[in-house]
Design a protein around this motif. Structure first.
Motif, short mmCIF file in Angstrom:
data_model
loop_
_atom_site.label_atom_id
_atom_site.label_comp_id
_atom_site.label_asym_id
_atom_site.label_seq_id
_atom_site.Cartn_x
_atom_site.Cartn_y
_atom_site.Cartn_z
N TRP A 465 -12.56 34.64 -79.46
CA TRP A 465 -11.77 34.37 -78.28
C TRP A 465 -10.95 33.11 -78.49
N PHE A 466 -9.69 33.12 -78.10
CA PHE A 466 -8.87 31.93 -78.13
C PHE A 466 -8.47 31.58 -76.70
N SER A 467 -8.39 30.28 -76.41
CA SER A 467 -7.91 29.91 -75.10
C SER A 467 -6.38 29.94 -75.12
N TYR A 468 -5.80 30.10 -73.94
CA TYR A 468 -4.35 30.12 -73.84
C TYR A 468 -3.77 28.83 -74.40
N ASP A 469 -4.41 27.70 -74.04
CA ASP A 469 -3.89 26.40 -74.48
C ASP A 469 -3.88 26.28 -76.00
N GLU A 470 -4.93 26.83 -76.63
CA GLU A 470 -5.03 26.74 -78.08
C GLU A 470 -3.85 27.48 -78.74
N LEU A 471 -3.56 28.68 -78.22
CA LEU A 471 -2.47 29.47 -78.82
C LEU A 471 -1.12 28.86 -78.49
#
Ligand code: NAG
Ligand code: NAG
Ligand code: NAG
Ligand code: NAG
Length: 659
Positions: A465-471
């Motif tokens: 899972w990736f957070s929106y902020d990370e991407l």
């Protein structure tokens, strides 16, 4: 078939040359014979005729004799030639997860030094191989083949050195020989889904080491239990479970695994660290470890309480990864649902080097583990590694805005207003943070309609899972300069993750999104298909109304761009053949081996990507549903990839002129 033959000829004629060798001439001859018999051998085998000297992939040598052949999961096809039986120094032979056919040559039992033999997951036929004489054999796995029906072979009662015997999904019938249970080093017997019948009697002299006897789904009709055996025995799915013992542990799937191993931190007393740091076993200092999970597919042992086995793993990790002694911590070892040994790994920076690894170290270590350059002690067998992203230090040095503001306003009245505003903002911020924290603590709450929690996070294999902020951060706020493509579903961006991995991020736009549950089902499906010729899913993001899929980045772009000459790489005949064959393999895997099968629906040259070695990777399988006709309000179920479009894809691949 025709294409494969052609490729085979092209590859063979390209590889004939004579060189001085540092490989024992007998072994070299055997390996050259293997190269001729098998299709899909690794490209490094074409470099030279000297397997040890030129380091043929998968071949391990000691003093110019071949000691290990590690060809698991290579899509090799063909028969096992009887010449393999001539490499008498062979200690490890892994041919599992290929497409080998035909009988196992009878002279294989000349390999008297062998200690690991894995032929599982092929289409081998004939009788169950006779391994009598392999007196050093520890680990043997013959599962998932097509051997002829037979009783347990005689070597089940003679190879005293066995630690692990695996033959699942086979055709064994009759009785399990009692002698087997008494072999002194034996730790696990895995014979589920055979046709073993009659009575199970483990006898009186059961090995002290025995941890697991898995006989699920056989035809065993009665059992003589031995109360001295207290470890796991699984009989679920046998007729005996409809009788008096049906309510016992033996007939229920049990949670196994006793005594999981964890690196001891006893020397550090009761010291504890902030949540994102860990306690280094070498210094008892808190630091930021590099973390990940090791999955060992076929360890030769079952007993997790033997500390020396794990000490050997720790030591080999710090030596081979160039870390300082004691910098490795293993936590929470257990056998997971796939029966893989799963271990949480933490690696700590050396004493005196601060709390962090630097970027080049992380890249080096991550690469060594992810591409399996690191080899664990042999009893751990083959493995794969999934890293967690590394928390590099945040660069400090921002300036405080509020100072300038406060200096600008001098009057008492102004100050008062500011204070009131400050309090207001503070309260607002606290509330916002609290909401955000709640939202983050339940990132999967919105799978279901109107925010109801439906079944927790998706069950993924190898994707995360990736957070929106990370991407957002790794694509510089989805900047135009990072855009690398677009389609009906939305745009594709290039991004670099904090671990250094370059990825392609597909961001669904409004109108082409699916429902949360469909998205979840889809990523679960995508994360389960792993093949050399499919673009691999790295992870996904499902947050703030966004649906994004994160894929491996393919540096050479689409086949279409390469055919049209945009990329500047000449695609000669051999390369085109390899690409056509690779894409066909990817599609065949989706059709025949993926579970459930996946029909691509949209095969075309813009959906075939090329990696740095020009290996073809099929993309966009499974995404076909995302390409719904937006506006019409229904999901298209029409099959797009007809025979005509696939044929025209292949014609294009061969006839389109470069440049
Ligand atoms: C076990 O299975 C074999 C083959 O189906 C059969 O010949 C034999 O009679 C069976 N034995 C018992 C005790 O059921
Ligand atoms: C523990 O493992 C080591 C090495 O893996 C082995 O030599 C030793 O015999 C084992 N000890 C026991 C009690 O099984
Ligand atoms: C990273 O750390 C290693 C070992 O501590 C050191 O040898 C190397 O020079 C460092 N690299 C950079 C770019 O700082
Ligand atoms: C894995 O990475 C190492 C270190 O960069 C490299 O030397 C090696 O060739 C790589 N092996 C494979 C199989 O990619």
């Amino acid at each position: 078939m025709g294409i494969q033959l052609l490729l085979f000829l092209v590859c063979c004629t390209g590889g004939i040359h004579v060189a001085s060798t540092s490989t024992d001439s007998r072994d070299a001859a055997v390996l050259r014979a293997l190269k001729e018999q098998w299709k899909n051998t690794p490209p490094s085998w074409e470099r030279s005729d000297d397997p040890c000297g030129a380091q043929w992939e998968g071949v391990t040598c000691t003093n110019s004799r071949v000691t290990a052949l590690l060809f698991d999961g290579n899509q090799l096809s063909g028969k096992i030639p009887s010449t393999v039986g001539l490499v008498q120094t062979l200690e490890v032979l892994r041919l599992d997860r290929n497409s080998l056919i035909g009988p196992v040559p009878s002279n294989l039992n000349n390999l008297t030094s062998i200690n690991e033999l894995n032929l599982a997951h092929n289409q081998l036929t004939g009788s169950v191989p006779d391994l009598t004489g392999m007196d050093s054999l520890n680990y043997v796995d013959l599962s998932n083949n097509s051997f002829a029906q037979s009783e347990a072979p005689s070597w089940f009662s003679t190879i005293q050195s066995l630690t692990t015997l695996v033959m699942e999904y086979g055709i064994l019938q009759g009785k399990v020989p009692q002698k087997l249970f008494s072999f002194p080093q034996l730790q696990q017997i895995k014979l589920r889904n055979n046709a073993l019948n009659n009575t199970l009697d483990m006898g009186d002299s059961i090995s002290q080491q025995l941890q697991l006897v898995d006989l699920q789904n056989n035809h065993i009709s009665s059992v003589t239990l031995n109360s001295a055996y207290r470890n796991t025995l699984i009989l679920t799915g046998n007729p005996v479970c409809t009788t008096g013992i049906s309510n016992t542990n033996y007939c229920q799937l049990q949670k196994q695994t006793t005594n999981p191993y964890s690196t001891s931190l006893a020397n550090c007393g009761t010291k504890s660290c902030p949540p994102d740091q860990g306690l280094s076993p070498q210094s008892c200092e808190c630091a930021y470890p590099y973390e990940g999970t090791l999955y060992f597919r076929a360890p030769s042992f079952r007993d997790l309480s033997n500390i020396s086995t794990f000490h050997a793993l720790e030591m080999s990790l710090w030596i081979k990864l160039g870390l300082t002694p004691g910098s490795v911590s293993l936590q929470n070892s257990f056998f997971n649902v796939d029966d893989y040994l799963q271990i949480q790994l933490e690696l700590f920076p050396s004493i005196g080097n601060g709390k962090y690894f630097n970027r080049s170290e992380i890249q080096r270590i991550g690469f060594y583990l992810s591409n399996q350059t690191y080899k664990p002690p042999p009893e751990f067998g083959p493995y794969y590694f999934i890293a967690s992203p590394y928390a590099f230090p945040v660069e400090l040095g921002g300036t405080s805005l509020s100072i300038g503001v406060i200096v600008g306003i001098g009057t008492g009245c102004g100050v008062l207003i500011l204070i009131l505003m400050g309090v207001g903002i503070y309260i607002f911020q606290q509330k916002w943070r609290a909401e955000k924290a709640i939202e983050l603590s339940k990132p999967f709450a919105s799978w279901g309609p109107s925010g109801e929690d439906s079944g927790g996070p998706p069950q993924l294999k190898g994707a995360r899972w990736f957070s929106y902020d990370e991407l957002k951060k790794c694509t510089s706020n989805f900047s135009e300069s990072n855009e690398i493509g677009f389609g009906g579903y939305g745009k594709v961006y290039r991004g670099m993750l904090s671990s250094g991995l370059v990825v392609a991020i597909k961001r669904a736009q409004q109108g082409s999104m699916q429902g949360g549950l469909e998205f979840k089902t889809e990523i679960e499906l995508l994360s389960r298909v792993h093949h050399k010729n499919l673009v691999g899913l790295v992870g996904f993001c499902f947050e703030q109304g966004e649906q994004m899929l994160v894929y491996e980045f393919m540096p050479n772009g689409t086949l279409r761009d390469n055919l049209s000459g945009k990329s500047g790489i000449p695609l000669d005949w051999k390369r085109r053949l390899c690409i056509a064959l690779g894409s066909a393999r990817g599609l065949a895997y989706l059709h025949d081996l993926a579970n459930p099968p996946i029909i691509h629906r949209d095969v075309k040259s813009t959906n075939i990507l090329l990696d740095e070695n020009l290996t073809a990777k099929v993309a966009d399988f499974g995404l076909s549903k995302l390409v719904s006709d937006s506006g019409k309000g229904h999901i298209s179920t029409q099959v797009k990839g007809t025979l005509v479009s696939i044929t025209s894809y292949y014609i294009e691949t061969f006839w389109f002129r470069n440049g």
